[in-house]
Design a protein around this motif. Sequence first.
Motif, PDB file in Angstrom:
ATOM      1  N   LEU A 158       0.822  -1.206   0.000  1.00  0.00           N
ATOM      2  CA  LEU A 158       0.000   0.000   0.000  1.00  0.00           C
ATOM      3  C   LEU A 158       0.857   1.258   0.000  1.00  0.00           C
ATOM      4  O   LEU A 158       1.964   1.283   0.545  1.00  0.00           O
ATOM      5  N   ASN A 159       0.319   2.308  -0.608  1.00  0.00           N
ATOM      6  CA  ASN A 159       0.987   3.607  -0.614  1.00  0.00           C
ATOM      7  C   ASN A 159      -0.059   4.668  -0.250  1.00  0.00           C
ATOM      8  O   ASN A 159      -0.959   4.960  -1.043  1.00  0.00           O
ATOM      9  N   LEU A 160       0.060   5.226   0.935  1.00  0.00           N
ATOM     10  CA  LEU A 160      -0.931   6.183   1.430  1.00  0.00           C
ATOM     11  C   LEU A 160      -1.030   7.418   0.541  1.00  0.00           C
ATOM     12  O   LEU A 160      -2.060   8.091   0.506  1.00  0.00           O
ATOM     13  N   TYR A 161       0.024   7.702  -0.213  1.00  0.00           N
ATOM     14  CA  TYR A 161       0.028   8.869  -1.098  1.00  0.00           C
ATOM     15  C   TYR A 161      -1.125   8.857  -2.096  1.00  0.00           C
ATOM     16  O   TYR A 161      -1.706   9.901  -2.408  1.00  0.00           O
ATOM     17  N   VAL A 162      -1.493   7.673  -2.574  1.00  0.00           N
ATOM     18  CA  VAL A 162      -2.440   7.586  -3.678  1.00  0.00           C
ATOM     19  C   VAL A 162      -3.787   8.197  -3.322  1.00  0.00           C
ATOM     20  O   VAL A 162      -4.363   8.956  -4.087  1.00  0.00           O
ATOM     21  N   PHE A 163      -4.306   7.879  -2.121  1.00  0.00           N
ATOM     22  CA  PHE A 163      -5.593   8.445  -1.699  1.00  0.00           C
ATOM     23  C   PHE A 163      -5.345   9.659  -0.812  1.00  0.00           C
ATOM     24  O   PHE A 163      -4.980   9.534   0.345  1.00  0.00           O
ATOM     25  N   GLY A 164      -5.533  10.839  -1.379  1.00  0.00           N
ATOM     26  CA  GLY A 164      -5.283  12.078  -0.655  1.00  0.00           C
ATOM     27  C   GLY A 164      -4.096  12.838  -1.193  1.00  0.00           C
ATOM     28  O   GLY A 164      -3.952  14.031  -0.958  1.00  0.00           O
ATOM     29  N   ARG A 165      -3.191  12.139  -1.902  1.00  0.00           N
ATOM     30  CA  ARG A 165      -2.007  12.734  -2.532  1.00  0.00           C
ATOM     31  C   ARG A 165      -1.118  13.472  -1.525  1.00  0.00           C
ATOM     32  O   ARG A 165      -0.646  14.579  -1.786  1.00  0.00           O
ATOM     33  N   GLU A 166      -0.902  12.820  -0.393  1.00  0.00           N
ATOM     34  CA  GLU A 166       0.047  13.338   0.597  1.00  0.00           C
ATOM     35  C   GLU A 166       1.451  12.944   0.142  1.00  0.00           C
ATOM     36  O   GLU A 166       1.912  11.834   0.386  1.00  0.00           O
ATOM     37  N   TRP A 167       2.141  13.877  -0.511  1.00  0.00           N
ATOM     38  CA  TRP A 167       3.400  13.584  -1.189  1.00  0.00           C
ATOM     39  C   TRP A 167       4.464  13.018  -0.263  1.00  0.00           C
ATOM     40  O   TRP A 167       5.348  12.258  -0.685  1.00  0.00           O
ATOM     41  N   ASN A 168       4.391  13.358   1.036  1.00  0.00           N
ATOM     42  CA  ASN A 168       5.410  12.929   1.983  1.00  0.00           C
ATOM     43  C   ASN A 168       5.441  11.408   2.179  1.00  0.00           C
ATOM     44  O   ASN A 168       6.418  10.859   2.682  1.00  0.00           O
ATOM     45  N   TYR A 169       4.363  10.718   1.792  1.00  0.00           N
ATOM     46  CA  TYR A 169       4.326   9.256   1.902  1.00  0.00           C
ATOM     47  C   TYR A 169       4.767   8.554   0.616  1.00  0.00           C
ATOM     48  O   TYR A 169       5.019   7.343   0.623  1.00  0.00           O
ATOM     49  N   LYS A 170       4.848   9.281  -0.475  1.00  0.00           N
ATOM     50  CA  LYS A 170       4.982   8.669  -1.798  1.00  0.00           C
ATOM     51  C   LYS A 170       6.191   7.742  -1.917  1.00  0.00           C
ATOM     52  O   LYS A 170       6.080   6.622  -2.446  1.00  0.00           O
ATOM     53  N   ASN A 171       7.335   8.165  -1.459  1.00  0.00           N
ATOM     54  CA  ASN A 171       8.569   7.401  -1.667  1.00  0.00           C
ATOM     55  C   ASN A 171       9.095   6.722  -0.403  1.00  0.00           C
ATOM     56  O   ASN A 171      10.259   6.306  -0.362  1.00  0.00           O
ATOM     57  N   LEU A 172       8.250   6.599   0.606  1.00  0.00           N
ATOM     58  CA  LEU A 172       8.687   5.902   1.815  1.00  0.00           C
ATOM     59  C   LEU A 172       8.888   4.416   1.516  1.00  0.00           C
ATOM     60  O   LEU A 172       8.103   3.804   0.800  1.00  0.00           O
ATOM     61  N   LYS A 173       9.934   3.853   2.088  1.00  0.00           N
ATOM     62  CA  LYS A 173      10.168   2.424   1.949  1.00  0.00           C
ATOM     63  C   LYS A 173       9.365   1.694   3.028  1.00  0.00           C
ATOM     64  O   LYS A 173       9.584   1.921   4.220  1.00  0.00           O
ATOM     65  N   PRO A 174       8.435   0.833   2.618  1.00  0.00           N
ATOM     66  CA  PRO A 174       7.552   0.190   3.601  1.00  0.00           C
ATOM     67  C   PRO A 174       8.294  -0.736   4.550  1.00  0.00           C
ATOM     68  O   PRO A 174       9.192  -1.482   4.145  1.00  0.00           O
ATOM     69  N   LYS A 175       7.906  -0.661   5.810  1.00  0.00           N
ATOM     70  CA  LYS A 175       8.482  -1.513   6.852  1.00  0.00           C
ATOM     71  C   LYS A 175       7.362  -1.935   7.802  1.00  0.00           C
ATOM     72  O   LYS A 175       6.372  -1.233   7.959  1.00  0.00           O
ATOM     73  N   ILE A 176       7.550  -3.064   8.437  1.00  0.00           N
ATOM     74  CA  ILE A 176       6.655  -3.521   9.490  1.00  0.00           C
ATOM     75  C   ILE A 176       7.389  -3.368  10.814  1.00  0.00           C
ATOM     76  O   ILE A 176       8.506  -3.865  10.973  1.00  0.00           O
ATOM     77  N   LEU A 177       6.761  -2.671  11.735  1.00  0.00           N
ATOM     78  CA  LEU A 177       7.371  -2.348  13.022  1.00  0.00           C
ATOM     79  C   LEU A 177       6.607  -3.044  14.141  1.00  0.00           C
ATOM     80  O   LEU A 177       5.379  -3.022  14.161  1.00  0.00           O
ATOM     81  N   ILE A 178       7.342  -3.679  15.056  1.00  0.00           N
ATOM     82  CA  ILE A 178       6.720  -4.287  16.228  1.00  0.00           C
ATOM     83  C   ILE A 178       7.177  -3.519  17.466  1.00  0.00           C
ATOM     84  O   ILE A 178       8.376  -3.313  17.675  1.00  0.00           O
ATOM     85  N   GLU A 179       6.202  -3.062  18.254  1.00  0.00           N
ATOM     86  CA  GLU A 179       6.486  -2.250  19.434  1.00  0.00           C
ATOM     87  C   GLU A 179       5.891  -2.879  20.689  1.00  0.00           C
ATOM     88  O   GLU A 179       5.012  -3.742  20.627  1.00  0.00           O
ATOM     89  N   LYS A 180       6.336  -2.379  21.801  1.00  0.00           N
ATOM     90  CA  LYS A 180       5.813  -2.793  23.109  1.00  0.00           C
ATOM     91  C   LYS A 180       4.328  -2.444  23.214  1.00  0.00           C
ATOM     92  O   LYS A 180       3.891  -1.386  22.767  1.00  0.00           O
ATOM     93  N   PHE A 181       3.557  -3.332  23.801  1.00  0.00           N
ATOM     94  CA  PHE A 181       2.136  -3.086  24.048  1.00  0.00           C
ATOM     95  C   PHE A 181       1.975  -2.256  25.316  1.00  0.00           C
ATOM     96  O   PHE A 181       2.538  -2.578  26.362  1.00  0.00           O
ATOM     97  N   ILE A 182       1.233  -1.165  25.202  1.00  0.00           N
ATOM     98  CA  ILE A 182       0.995  -0.292  26.351  1.00  0.00           C
ATOM     99  C   ILE A 182      -0.365  -0.640  26.941  1.00  0.00           C
ATOM    100  O   ILE A 182      -1.405  -0.386  26.323  1.00  0.00           O
ATOM    101  N   ASP A 183      -0.356  -1.210  28.108  1.00  0.00           N
ATOM    102  CA  ASP A 183      -1.598  -1.681  28.729  1.00  0.00           C
ATOM    103  C   ASP A 183      -2.073  -0.661  29.759  1.00  0.00           C
ATOM    104  O   ASP A 183      -1.777  -0.756  30.946  1.00  0.00           O
ATOM    105  N   GLU A 184      -2.792   0.336  29.266  1.00  0.00           N
ATOM    106  CA  GLU A 184      -3.345   1.339  30.171  1.00  0.00           C
ATOM    107  C   GLU A 184      -4.715   1.760  29.673  1.00  0.00           C
ATOM    108  O   GLU A 184      -4.906   1.985  28.476  1.00  0.00           O
TER     109      GLU A 184
END
Length: 320
Positions: A158-184
């Motif tokens: 997916l490329n978020l740029y396409v819907f809305g044309r937010e140029w700042n997302y256009k050339n981002l290299k996609p990554k999957i990030l895993i973070e700590k779960f915040i239980d609050e």
Amino acid sequence: MKQSIKKKLLKTDLGTLLFYKIRVLREKLSLAQKSDYQYIKIDYKKRYGKEIDLKNPKTISEKLQWLKLFYRNENMPICSDKYDVKIFLEKFGYEHLLNEVLGVYHTADEIDNIDLESLPDSFVVKATHGSGWNFICKDKTKVDWVDQKKIFKQWMKLNLYVFGREWNYKNLKPKILIEKFIDEHPLNDYKFICYNGKPKTIQVNSVKDNIKYMDFYDLDWNRLGIMYDSYVQADHFVPKPDQYNEMLQIAEELSQEFPYVRVDFYNYNGKILLGELTFFPVGGIKPIVPETDKYENLFGSYLTLPEPNHNMELYHKINA
């Protein structure tokens, strides 16, 4: 009706996977059919019922569309990536504000080989290049990881740029990030909206009885009684966060070089966590309700546009 169908689809792994596959196809078709200028003109008229004024923009929505077309800042793509933003934060000594990272994955093969044994029972998975592409895992033993990894791979397409044309997302290299779960509970999201380096309003996203709410507050923590169209306005007052003044200061520091940016925080267990930096909230083109004209013009008056530095041929054509 469409929202109801979408909600039903997203309740199952198979439905979620189908939803993202359809979206990938729609993105390719949309990108092939319309230029940024054409897309923005059509989308604005559909949402507001009138032509966009890019020659003399006054409302906040008009000015944000102007920024999409005519302004570029090299740090905006860096800050739009939920992992790479640490590069920008390091300049201010604020990298410690990010949540703990448990893993970063760059390819489909890496996703297949996620070492679940090394992860805690609960964690959060995000696409670093998008918005809302999140998976909250509260118990890893109860997840169908074969299907879930297929969904992560769709995020990568997916490329978020396409819907809305937010140029700042256009050339981002996609990554999957895993973070700590915040239980609050509740974990409120405090979004400081900054104009030319000055915070002016705070969007507060909260959850009550499993319903997601939105509200806006001024800097003195008075409710404004407005929201974005199609969202649910809060029916309750959200107390000012304990570290409000510190968040306000950080938001101002981080926003200095940008005409407009929203700086998001959580206040967790006496600690400030940075959620993300967003340059075009809801695409910058979601009407504010109620009293749309009043607040669109008020917020637009807060933003002084910079000198254009991109797409100059179109700029001169519009301003001829």
